[in-house]
Scaffold this motif. Structure first.
Motif, PDB file in Angstrom:
ATOM      1  N   LYS A   1      -2.998   0.652  -4.098  1.00 48.73           N
ATOM      2  CA  LYS A   1      -3.171   1.722  -3.115  1.00 48.73           C
ATOM      3  C   LYS A   1      -1.995   2.700  -3.106  1.00 48.73           C
ATOM      4  O   LYS A   1      -2.166   3.903  -2.992  1.00 48.73           O
ATOM      5  CB  LYS A   1      -3.260   1.069  -1.729  1.00 48.73           C
ATOM      6  N   LYS A   2      -0.787   2.174  -3.212  1.00 56.04           N
ATOM      7  CA  LYS A   2       0.398   3.026  -3.029  1.00 56.04           C
ATOM      8  C   LYS A   2       1.274   3.100  -4.277  1.00 56.04           C
ATOM      9  O   LYS A   2       2.291   3.789  -4.280  1.00 56.04           O
ATOM     10  CB  LYS A   2       1.265   2.482  -1.876  1.00 56.04           C
ATOM     11  N   GLY A   3       0.943   2.341  -5.289  1.00 55.89           N
ATOM     12  CA  GLY A   3       1.804   2.241  -6.455  1.00 55.89           C
ATOM     13  C   GLY A   3       1.849   3.521  -7.270  1.00 55.89           C
ATOM     14  O   GLY A   3       0.968   4.359  -7.173  1.00 55.89           O
TER      15      GLY A   3
ATOM     16  N   GLU B   1      11.825  11.876  -1.627  1.00 55.27           N
ATOM     17  CA  GLU B   1      10.607  12.518  -2.146  1.00 55.27           C
ATOM     18  C   GLU B   1       9.827  13.180  -1.018  1.00 55.27           C
ATOM     19  O   GLU B   1       9.300  14.279  -1.165  1.00 55.27           O
ATOM     20  CB  GLU B   1       9.694  11.489  -2.823  1.00 55.27           C
ATOM     21  N   ASN B   2       9.745  12.487   0.105  1.00 56.01           N
ATOM     22  CA  ASN B   2       9.017  13.050   1.257  1.00 56.01           C
ATOM     23  C   ASN B   2       9.751  14.254   1.819  1.00 56.01           C
ATOM     24  O   ASN B   2       9.134  15.217   2.267  1.00 56.01           O
ATOM     25  CB  ASN B   2       8.843  11.993   2.353  1.00 56.01           C
ATOM     26  N   ALA B   3      11.086  14.174   1.798  1.00 61.44           N
ATOM     27  CA  ALA B   3      11.893  15.283   2.318  1.00 61.44           C
ATOM     28  C   ALA B   3      11.743  16.517   1.440  1.00 61.44           C
ATOM     29  O   ALA B   3      11.655  17.642   1.931  1.00 61.44           O
ATOM     30  CB  ALA B   3      13.360  14.864   2.419  1.00 61.44           C
TER      31      ALA B   3
ATOM     32  N   ASN C   1       1.087   0.532   7.035  1.00 63.09           N
ATOM     33  CA  ASN C   1       0.986  -0.015   8.389  1.00 63.09           C
ATOM     34  C   ASN C   1       1.442  -1.464   8.385  1.00 63.09           C
ATOM     35  O   ASN C   1       1.007  -2.257   7.542  1.00 63.09           O
ATOM     36  CB  ASN C   1      -0.450   0.068   8.895  1.00 63.09           C
ATOM     37  N   ILE C   2       2.305  -1.801   9.331  1.00 62.22           N
ATOM     38  CA  ILE C   2       2.874  -3.146   9.386  1.00 62.22           C
ATOM     39  C   ILE C   2       1.770  -4.194   9.519  1.00 62.22           C
ATOM     40  O   ILE C   2       1.789  -5.219   8.855  1.00 62.22           O
ATOM     41  CB  ILE C   2       3.884  -3.227  10.554  1.00 62.22           C
TER      42      ILE C   2
ATOM     43  N   GLN D   1       4.232  11.466   2.738  1.00 62.03           N
ATOM     44  CA  GLN D   1       4.778  10.291   3.437  1.00 62.03           C
ATOM     45  C   GLN D   1       3.843   9.078   3.379  1.00 62.03           C
ATOM     46  O   GLN D   1       4.295   7.938   3.376  1.00 62.03           O
ATOM     47  CB  GLN D   1       5.150  10.622   4.893  1.00 62.03           C
ATOM     48  N   ASP D   2       2.541   9.323   3.326  1.00 62.99           N
ATOM     49  CA  ASP D   2       1.620   8.180   3.323  1.00 62.99           C
ATOM     50  C   ASP D   2       1.707   7.359   2.038  1.00 62.99           C
ATOM     51  O   ASP D   2       1.291   6.205   2.005  1.00 62.99           O
ATOM     52  CB  ASP D   2       0.176   8.652   3.553  1.00 62.99           C
TER      53      ASP D   2
END
Lengths: 402, 402
Positions: free
Chosen positions: A395-397, A50-52, A64-65, A58-59
């Motif tokens: 946040k990312k779902g 998807e990012n490609a 962040n780990i 990308q975010d």
């Protein structure tokens, strides 16, 4: 009693999940845990297409780990591993540090396998990391922007080598992305070609024929050109040579993305582990052969299904299950208990074809269209929940709350 | 009486405004009006530096020509002019069509003047059109994306040749853009260099020294490196050679943008008009010398200020005033009335330095900071209002309504 040193290399699916299990299972007096990763973030490799393509940022697919680990329990070191010295039980890092361990988890992921195809390494992209996915996105955009000046039709041709999971999922995103790109860069969509080249007779090998047909027909209806039973013979700075039987054809293309094969991180074989295509055939407890202190999981490992006699596919699903067993077995070693054998349960597999279509099998049931799209979202969201709880999911779902 | 054919070449500031005046002034039985332009849209050349930097999207600064002209009164032809045959009163277009005219308005804009500097044409960008501005934006992004793989510091160096209006306004946008790019591409902002190279002793020649100093200090405080009194000697695929006096220096840079000079569209001299740097020195009524049927306005023309004896700067402000006189004089010719002489009134000039800073002179008063920023917005908004009324102003204007 000396506190055990556990060292996890890599923060992909395998490394991060092992770390999270360990930090839950073990008290701080039992073991110290160190996680080493090249980047400060973990990303979902299975979503990089998807990012490609540029359909997702990308975010959306990285975190962040230090946001997901407990930094009081786990030491995170951002660095690159250069060598594993199993006899000394040491790992050397690029910045010069040496780390010692009692137990090691090798989860260093994959790299592209180019099978010696001439020019492929030099002239093609590989969807392997956030950095490379972003580079593909920007390369396509830049090429489209330059089209008005150079007017070469091959600037608008994208060749995707390989019709496995990544190749087809990427093509699925591209068919959605192209109209947006054409609007952004004032380009006639008719001039854009998306070409998929596959050596095998079908796309998505391993799926039932009816699912394969569904995916193939959908993508074809969206304009994708398939070259099946076609070998990618060579990659050039301005395209590819493909062969169907005796017949060779040159396809001019400014963008070539290779998804036709992966192998384990070459660091693993360089460090002396016995490998096949860069993968260590691990024991049932996930330890490397003849090394009781090293676990190898994910794309650097190969694990055979005892029933079928065939290796499990190197998927996120398998790796996440390995991570749990790996953490359990490290705990067992610390406590002097018996190690458990890995049991892989394939719950289902869904391949997306853009955001509106998908195919898959879940608990033995075949799914296409909206149901498969929904199932894919559930799988992705479930992972985020495992990784970072409700906060990360929100946040990312992939949620449509309204 | 035969209906007069008026042909307007180019839909930049000069061409579009002339067309709009003509369609208002002339009844359909008096004249037919044809407008020819390469693209289907008109754009604000003076804002292209924003599109090139990526701080504004190109759609903010362009408008479809058919949205602002009255298509019942004006025939719009999207095509490229290849030759003007003044003796035959004909214009040839790239697609093969031939257009005849009674009155011609040449408003074909500028092209970069590279003064024979070796490599400049091949290896530098020029902020001249939507297509090229977008190409610059994408080039910078793509280079930043590739940085993680190639790790060459010059990938993050942007050299801007010329410290006139466009050069400095572009640099002003870049200092705002770089932090955004660095976040997007995970790059340390300290590694990015913005270098401005200018042959003259100051930036923004023509402005009062205190305004120049204000602009210079602001941009320097934001990290811009200035090379003043520095000649750009050559441009290479990987950077530039500059000379300060006897001393030569090579600056490596993957992005070189040349703003150091413009000249009139070369088609004008190729068509036999007498030119200096591609510009026709027009008569006071804006007609070409020895050609009573051709008006030349904007960047293809040069017009002398009788008081100072110096040419007016080739600015949007001057061109827009020429367009009005040009339209009036075409009407006068049709009616057999006397032609008027052009009177240029310089109301003010504001140079932006990003979205938060600017300098300028308006009705003789010097402005800096917020007041100058506001004045710049008023100028830009006023133009949109002239072009397309309140509707266009609301759609494309720089307004903060809430």
């Amino acid at each position: 009693m000396k506190k055990a040193e556990i060292l996890v290399l890599g923060a992909g699916y395998g490394g991060i999940m092992t770390t999270l299990h360990l930090q839950k299972m073990l008290a701080s007096e039992e073991a110290s845990i160190t996680l080493v990763n090249k980047h400060p973030y973990h990303y979902q490799t299975t979503l990089l297409h998807e990012n490609a393509a540029g359909t997702a940022h990308q975010d959306q697919n990285r975190v962040n780990i230090e946001e997901v680990i407990d930094t009081k329990r786990v030491t995170f070191i951002q660095d690159e591993v250069t060598t594993i010295l199993t006899e000394k039980k040491q790992v050397l890092l690029k910045n010069g540090r040496t780390l010692s361990y009692d137990y090691l988890v090798v989860a260093l992921g994959f790299e592209p396998a180019t099978f010696g195809i001439p020019g492929l390494k030099e002239h093609s992209f590989c969807i392997r990391s956030i950095n490379e996915a972003r580079k593909i996105r920007e390369h396509i955009q830049c090429t489209f922007a330059r089209y008005h000046h150079e007017k070469r039709d091959e600037m608008l041709t994208i060749v995707v080598g390989g019709a496995g999971f990544t190749g087809i999922e990427f093509v699925g995103e591209l068919v959605e992305r192209v109209p947006v790109l054409c609007k952004e860069f004032d380009i006639d969509p008719q001039k854009v070609r998306i070409i998929n080249v596959e050596a095998g007779p079908t796309i998505l090998p391993g799926f039932a024929p009816e699912l394969v047909e569904y995916a193939y027909n959908y993508l074809k209806s969206r304009g994708v050109e398939f070259y099946l039973k076609s070998m990618l013979k060579a990659c050039h700075s301005d395209g590819v040579t493909i062969a169907q039987g005796e017949q060779e054809e040159i396809i001019k293309a400014d963008t070539v993305v290779w998804t036709g094969g992966v192998q384990g991180n070459s660091l693993v074989s360089q460090s002396g582990f016995p490998t096949q295509r860069g993968r260590v055939e691990v024991r049932k407890d996930l330890r490397a052969p003849h090394d009781d202190h090293t676990f190898v999981i994910g794309d650097c490992s190969v694990l055979y299904d005892q029933e079928s006699g065939r290796p499990y596919p190197p998927s996120a699903q398998v790796t996440i299950q390995q991570a749990e067993t790996c953490a359990n077995n490290i705990k067992a070693l610390l406590k002097g208990e018996a190690l458990q054998d890995i049991k892989i349960e394939i719950k289902g597999t869904v391949a997306s074809l853009g955001s509106e279509e998908a195919i898959g099998v879940v608990f033995g049931k075949m799914l296409v269209g909206k149901k498969a799209v929904l199932m894919k979202k559930i799988i992705d969201n479930r992972y985020l929940f495992m990784l970072g709880g409700l906060g990360l999911l929100l946040k990312k779902g992939k949620l449509k709350l309204f």
